[in-house]
Motif scaffolding. Sequence first.
Motif, PDB file in Angstrom:
ATOM      1  N   GLN A  81       0.930  -1.149  -0.018  1.00  0.00           N
ATOM      2  CA  GLN A  81      -0.207   0.095  -0.059  1.00  0.00           C
ATOM      3  C   GLN A  81       1.016   1.302  -0.206  1.00  0.00           C
ATOM      4  OE1 GLN A  81      -3.709   0.721   2.259  1.00  0.00           O
ATOM      5  NE2 GLN A  81      -3.390  -1.550   3.270  1.00  0.00           N
ATOM      6  N   ASN A  82       0.381   2.050  -0.850  1.00  0.00           N
ATOM      7  CA  ASN A  82       1.133   3.646  -0.715  1.00  0.00           C
ATOM      8  C   ASN A  82      -0.124   4.714  -0.762  1.00  0.00           C
ATOM      9  OD1 ASN A  82       1.916   6.084  -2.223  1.00  0.00           O
ATOM     10  ND2 ASN A  82       3.874   4.911  -1.846  1.00  0.00           N
ATOM     11  N   GLN A  83       0.156   5.494   0.188  1.00  0.00           N
ATOM     12  CA  GLN A  83      -0.904   6.478   0.456  1.00  0.00           C
ATOM     13  C   GLN A  83      -0.330   7.992   0.493  1.00  0.00           C
ATOM     14  OE1 GLN A  83      -3.595   5.926   3.719  1.00  0.00           O
ATOM     15  NE2 GLN A  83      -4.246   3.941   3.241  1.00  0.00           N
ATOM     16  N   ARG A  84      -0.879   8.955   0.013  1.00  0.00           N
ATOM     17  CA  ARG A  84      -0.478  10.291  -0.109  1.00  0.00           C
ATOM     18  C   ARG A  84      -1.699  11.181   0.159  1.00  0.00           C
ATOM     19  NH1 ARG A  84       4.382  11.171  -3.267  1.00  0.00           N
ATOM     20  NH2 ARG A  84       5.376   8.907  -3.905  1.00  0.00           N
ATOM     21  N   ASN A  85      -1.235  12.512   0.587  1.00  0.00           N
ATOM     22  CA  ASN A  85      -2.462  13.468   0.916  1.00  0.00           C
ATOM     23  C   ASN A  85      -1.816  14.786   0.550  1.00  0.00           C
ATOM     24  OD1 ASN A  85      -3.343  15.704   2.416  1.00  0.00           O
ATOM     25  ND2 ASN A  85      -4.756  14.045   3.255  1.00  0.00           N
ATOM     26  N   GLN A  86      -2.580  15.627  -0.205  1.00  0.00           N
ATOM     27  CA  GLN A  86      -2.236  16.882  -0.799  1.00  0.00           C
ATOM     28  C   GLN A  86      -3.454  17.796  -0.132  1.00  0.00           C
ATOM     29  OE1 GLN A  86       0.520  18.281  -2.672  1.00  0.00           O
ATOM     30  NE2 GLN A  86      -0.240  20.086  -2.118  1.00  0.00           N
ATOM     31  N   THR A  87      -3.327  18.421   0.636  1.00  0.00           N
ATOM     32  CA  THR A  87      -4.225  19.554   1.128  1.00  0.00           C
ATOM     33  C   THR A  87      -3.962  21.146   1.076  1.00  0.00           C
ATOM     34  OG1 THR A  87      -4.717  18.136   2.741  1.00  0.00           O
ATOM     35  CG2 THR A  87      -5.187  20.155   3.426  1.00  0.00           C
ATOM     36  N   ASN A  88      -4.956  21.896   0.630  1.00  0.00           N
ATOM     37  CA  ASN A  88      -4.737  23.239   0.283  1.00  0.00           C
ATOM     38  C   ASN A  88      -5.911  23.933   1.327  1.00  0.00           C
ATOM     39  OD1 ASN A  88      -2.427  23.341  -1.581  1.00  0.00           O
ATOM     40  ND2 ASN A  88      -3.997  22.431  -2.871  1.00  0.00           N
ATOM     41  N   SER A  89      -5.676  24.759   2.171  1.00  0.00           N
ATOM     42  CA  SER A  89      -6.651  25.162   3.013  1.00  0.00           C
ATOM     43  C   SER A  89      -5.945  26.678   3.605  1.00  0.00           C
ATOM     44  CB  SER A  89      -7.029  24.395   4.125  1.00  0.00           C
ATOM     45  OG  SER A  89      -5.944  24.374   5.280  1.00  0.00           O
TER      46      SER A  89
ATOM     47  N   TYR B  53      -5.471  27.492   6.452  1.00  0.00           N
ATOM     48  CA  TYR B  53      -4.945  27.084   7.679  1.00  0.00           C
ATOM     49  C   TYR B  53      -3.556  26.613   7.514  1.00  0.00           C
ATOM     50  CZ  TYR B  53      -9.293  28.293   9.608  1.00  0.00           C
ATOM     51  OH  TYR B  53     -10.381  28.871   9.983  1.00  0.00           O
ATOM     52  N   GLY B  54      -3.132  26.274   6.206  1.00  0.00           N
ATOM     53  CA  GLY B  54      -1.703  25.727   5.726  1.00  0.00           C
ATOM     54  C   GLY B  54      -2.112  24.553   4.685  1.00  0.00           C
ATOM     55  N   GLU B  55      -0.851  24.107   4.252  1.00  0.00           N
ATOM     56  CA  GLU B  55      -1.049  23.397   3.266  1.00  0.00           C
ATOM     57  C   GLU B  55      -0.167  21.846   3.774  1.00  0.00           C
ATOM     58  OE1 GLU B  55       0.491  24.815  -0.427  1.00  0.00           O
ATOM     59  OE2 GLU B  55      -0.950  26.279  -0.475  1.00  0.00           O
ATOM     60  N   ILE B  56      -0.580  20.864   3.036  1.00  0.00           N
ATOM     61  CA  ILE B  56       0.044  19.540   3.094  1.00  0.00           C
ATOM     62  C   ILE B  56       0.824  19.012   1.811  1.00  0.00           C
ATOM     63  CG2 ILE B  56       0.134  17.080   4.062  1.00  0.00           C
ATOM     64  CD1 ILE B  56      -2.241  17.917   5.718  1.00  0.00           C
ATOM     65  N   ASP B  57       1.789  18.710   1.671  1.00  0.00           N
ATOM     66  CA  ASP B  57       2.433  18.486   0.377  1.00  0.00           C
ATOM     67  C   ASP B  57       2.416  17.073   0.182  1.00  0.00           C
ATOM     68  OD1 ASP B  57       4.247  18.057  -1.854  1.00  0.00           O
ATOM     69  OD2 ASP B  57       5.034  20.190  -1.720  1.00  0.00           O
ATOM     70  N   GLU B  58       2.047  16.530  -0.907  1.00  0.00           N
ATOM     71  CA  GLU B  58       2.095  15.049  -0.981  1.00  0.00           C
ATOM     72  C   GLU B  58       3.554  14.394  -1.091  1.00  0.00           C
ATOM     73  OE1 GLU B  58       1.042  13.153  -4.819  1.00  0.00           O
ATOM     74  OE2 GLU B  58       0.290  15.068  -5.157  1.00  0.00           O
ATOM     75  N   ASP B  59       4.638  15.362  -1.456  1.00  0.00           N
ATOM     76  CA  ASP B  59       5.827  14.598  -1.403  1.00  0.00           C
ATOM     77  C   ASP B  59       6.246  14.464   0.008  1.00  0.00           C
ATOM     78  OD1 ASP B  59       6.092  14.628  -4.231  1.00  0.00           O
ATOM     79  OD2 ASP B  59       6.767  16.807  -4.005  1.00  0.00           O
ATOM     80  N   LEU B  60       5.865  15.231   1.116  1.00  0.00           N
ATOM     81  CA  LEU B  60       6.033  14.858   2.323  1.00  0.00           C
ATOM     82  C   LEU B  60       4.997  14.036   3.170  1.00  0.00           C
ATOM     83  CD1 LEU B  60       7.491  15.543   5.173  1.00  0.00           C
ATOM     84  CD2 LEU B  60       5.737  17.652   5.315  1.00  0.00           C
ATOM     85  N   ALA B  61       3.741  14.262   2.684  1.00  0.00           N
ATOM     86  CA  ALA B  61       2.592  13.501   3.621  1.00  0.00           C
ATOM     87  C   ALA B  61       2.382  12.397   2.732  1.00  0.00           C
ATOM     88  CB  ALA B  61       1.428  14.316   3.533  1.00  0.00           C
TER      89      ALA B  61
ATOM     90  N   LEU C  15      -0.470  12.930  11.300  1.00  0.00           N
ATOM     91  CA  LEU C  15       0.807  13.156  11.252  1.00  0.00           C
ATOM     92  C   LEU C  15       0.961  14.529  10.717  1.00  0.00           C
ATOM     93  CD1 LEU C  15       1.937   9.575   9.985  1.00  0.00           C
ATOM     94  CD2 LEU C  15       2.494  10.428  12.318  1.00  0.00           C
ATOM     95  N   PHE C  16       0.512  15.001   9.563  1.00  0.00           N
ATOM     96  CA  PHE C  16       1.221  16.186   8.866  1.00  0.00           C
ATOM     97  C   PHE C  16       0.350  17.435   8.671  1.00  0.00           C
ATOM     98  CE2 PHE C  16       3.266  12.284   7.187  1.00  0.00           C
ATOM     99  CZ  PHE C  16       4.535  12.365   7.520  1.00  0.00           C
TER     100      PHE C  16
ATOM    101  N   GLU D 225      -2.057  20.711  10.198  1.00  0.00           N
ATOM    102  CA  GLU D 225      -1.902  21.807  11.137  1.00  0.00           C
ATOM    103  C   GLU D 225      -2.168  21.247  12.410  1.00  0.00           C
ATOM    104  OE1 GLU D 225      -5.989  22.493   9.377  1.00  0.00           O
ATOM    105  OE2 GLU D 225      -4.105  21.796   8.794  1.00  0.00           O
ATOM    106  N   TYR D 226      -2.915  20.335  12.715  1.00  0.00           N
ATOM    107  CA  TYR D 226      -3.045  19.612  13.870  1.00  0.00           C
ATOM    108  C   TYR D 226      -2.131  18.351  14.202  1.00  0.00           C
ATOM    109  CZ  TYR D 226      -7.099  22.758  13.322  1.00  0.00           C
ATOM    110  OH  TYR D 226      -8.137  23.685  13.176  1.00  0.00           O
ATOM    111  N   GLY D 227      -1.355  17.999  13.129  1.00  0.00           N
ATOM    112  CA  GLY D 227      -0.743  16.740  13.210  1.00  0.00           C
ATOM    113  C   GLY D 227       0.547  16.662  14.200  1.00  0.00           C
ATOM    114  N   ASN D 228       1.039  15.648  14.398  1.00  0.00           N
ATOM    115  CA  ASN D 228       1.710  15.285  15.419  1.00  0.00           C
ATOM    116  C   ASN D 228       2.615  14.205  14.699  1.00  0.00           C
ATOM    117  OD1 ASN D 228       3.645  14.509  17.743  1.00  0.00           O
ATOM    118  ND2 ASN D 228       1.799  14.390  18.977  1.00  0.00           N
ATOM    119  N   VAL D 229       4.047  14.376  14.340  1.00  0.00           N
ATOM    120  CA  VAL D 229       4.672  13.443  13.786  1.00  0.00           C
ATOM    121  C   VAL D 229       5.375  12.334  14.796  1.00  0.00           C
ATOM    122  CG1 VAL D 229       5.621  14.907  11.751  1.00  0.00           C
ATOM    123  CG2 VAL D 229       6.857  14.962  13.751  1.00  0.00           C
TER     124      VAL D 229
END
Length: 633
Positions: A356-364, A366-374, A443-444, A446-450
Amino acid sequence: MKKNVFHLCTAMFLTLGTLNAQETTEKVEKLSEVTVVATKFAIEKEKIGKVIYQITKEELANAQGKSVADVLDNLAGIQIFGNNSSAGKDKSAYVRGGRGYQTLVLIDGVPLSDPSGINNAFDLRLLTLNQIESIEIMNGASSTLYGSGAATGVVNIKLKEAVKKPIALHYQLAIGTNNSQDNTTINLNDFNQNIAINGSLNKFNYLVNVNASSISGMSDASDENSTTKFEYDKFKPTNTYVKLGYNFSEKLNVALFHNFDKDIYDYDGGAFTDSDINNGENKQSRFGFSSNLNYSKGNLKFIASYNQNNRFLDEYSSWTNSMNYYEYTGKSIFADVVNEFKFNNQFQLITGISYQNQRNQTNSPYGEIDEDLAKFNMLDPYATIVYNSKNGININAGARLNIHSEYGNHFVYNVNPSYNISNNFRLISSYSTAFISPSIYQLFSEYGNVNLNPEKDNSVEAGIIYKLNDIVELNTVFFYRNMEDAILFGASSYENANESINAKGVETILKTNKIHHLNISLGHTYTYKNADIDYIPKHKITAEVGTTSFKNTYLSLNFKHISKRTFFDQWGTGSTMKFDAYSLIDFYGSYSIIKNKVSVFAQVNNLFNEDFVEVLGYTTKGRNYKIGLDFNF
């Protein structure tokens, strides 16, 4: 009064069945029931030490016009939160006191999750019953076979297959009301159409299914604390399914499949808060490939799929007095190779490896999540041994190594012994462990915790299964589950709970099959949790009485009782809220105008217009009606 009416209706069904008891019936030799969800391959239920709930093609045909959530919510051990709320309210399956993301939903063997969401829980709004052939539910931990996400149970959905003739057409139309308890007018606000074309041409087969609905008539949020009536919130889902198959021989077949599901909906500003401008859109696109090879000693299966979820929200912000735009994209790749090798009639080995491989790209705002990181991936080899002795001892034992890109290696296992005392009576037991990784959002975002730890789960169950000549079946199972490092939302971010959370209870089902044209099902679940209070009732009681006493007719009554519940209102009052018990009675009827060709169905839900709370601050459904026509050519 309500109890008396229910008892009277039940007595009516029993009387109708007795009047037809003297009719001549044909004796048909019934083959042993088989299950797929327990081992990923067909195996007789008597050889497995688990309770498997099977919703057959015939049972789904007697549930026309209902949703997947409606069907699952009438089973013991399962709670579908949001099922009795507005159509646009998200709906996930909570099994044995667990959470939605701890129940794995499979479509033809492919696990469904939503990496764009908070916790990967799959939303049942994205499924339509018209595309489904049958459903199997296995309550209890199943992470050895199915990996992270199957800590409390598995819902295995089999989609419809092409018929054997060159072309067949199915069309269904349904209309109904969609009212809350304070609205008893007959306004048609629920429309659904489904069309399917399928067939087989020599070795090639095909199926195309399109379903579209439009539902209004209710507000998402409750207006009981408001002096003005809230506006109606619309929900418009569209579901398409395409499958192409080719049979190279009796032993080898391949298939290509594609699903596209889309929901457009209005939503309110929160509990007891109206909004006439908030709106959202969900899209799910899934395509893949599957193959099945039978050989002399076993069976080899391969499945690969790509799934993309897109969610868009336009939401009014009272802080900025403007609209905020949110865009969430979740991508997942899944592949599974599994082989069943039968050494003899008593011993078989199941081995496999999944990826399994999972990715998330978020634009809001309150911040962004980059799928290359998340992102993360898992590579899981697994093996299961199935042993069935001639003296009635059955052992199903397995292990899985979760190789997670963020959390390293985690070993999970299960031991599932059972004993067939006789052909009718079986003792079952199991001990299972599970590993549940945090979601990408946890994890990633704005409320995340790595620094989150994965959840670790240990489950025990023991019970009995009694079956008498395919007429009466009784299942009673005690379960206990302990979860460490449960992921909760703290003051400003996601955190691991300091103390373990455990749930225990007893799950019981009693079913009778076609006694004097009657089918009766009674279910009860007792669940106790030491913490994490989240609407889970201590007692859930279900009952269904169905009859075929009248020619070409099926009638049924469904009863559901939910006991008092509590919920910790973290973002509102900051206190534990208590909610009253409630009971719902639904009526369903269908009549075959032309056998296997044309039928009509009708239903009345919440027959006595019970006023209740399912989720704090949100509207629930009152008495509603639906009628429909079903055509097969």
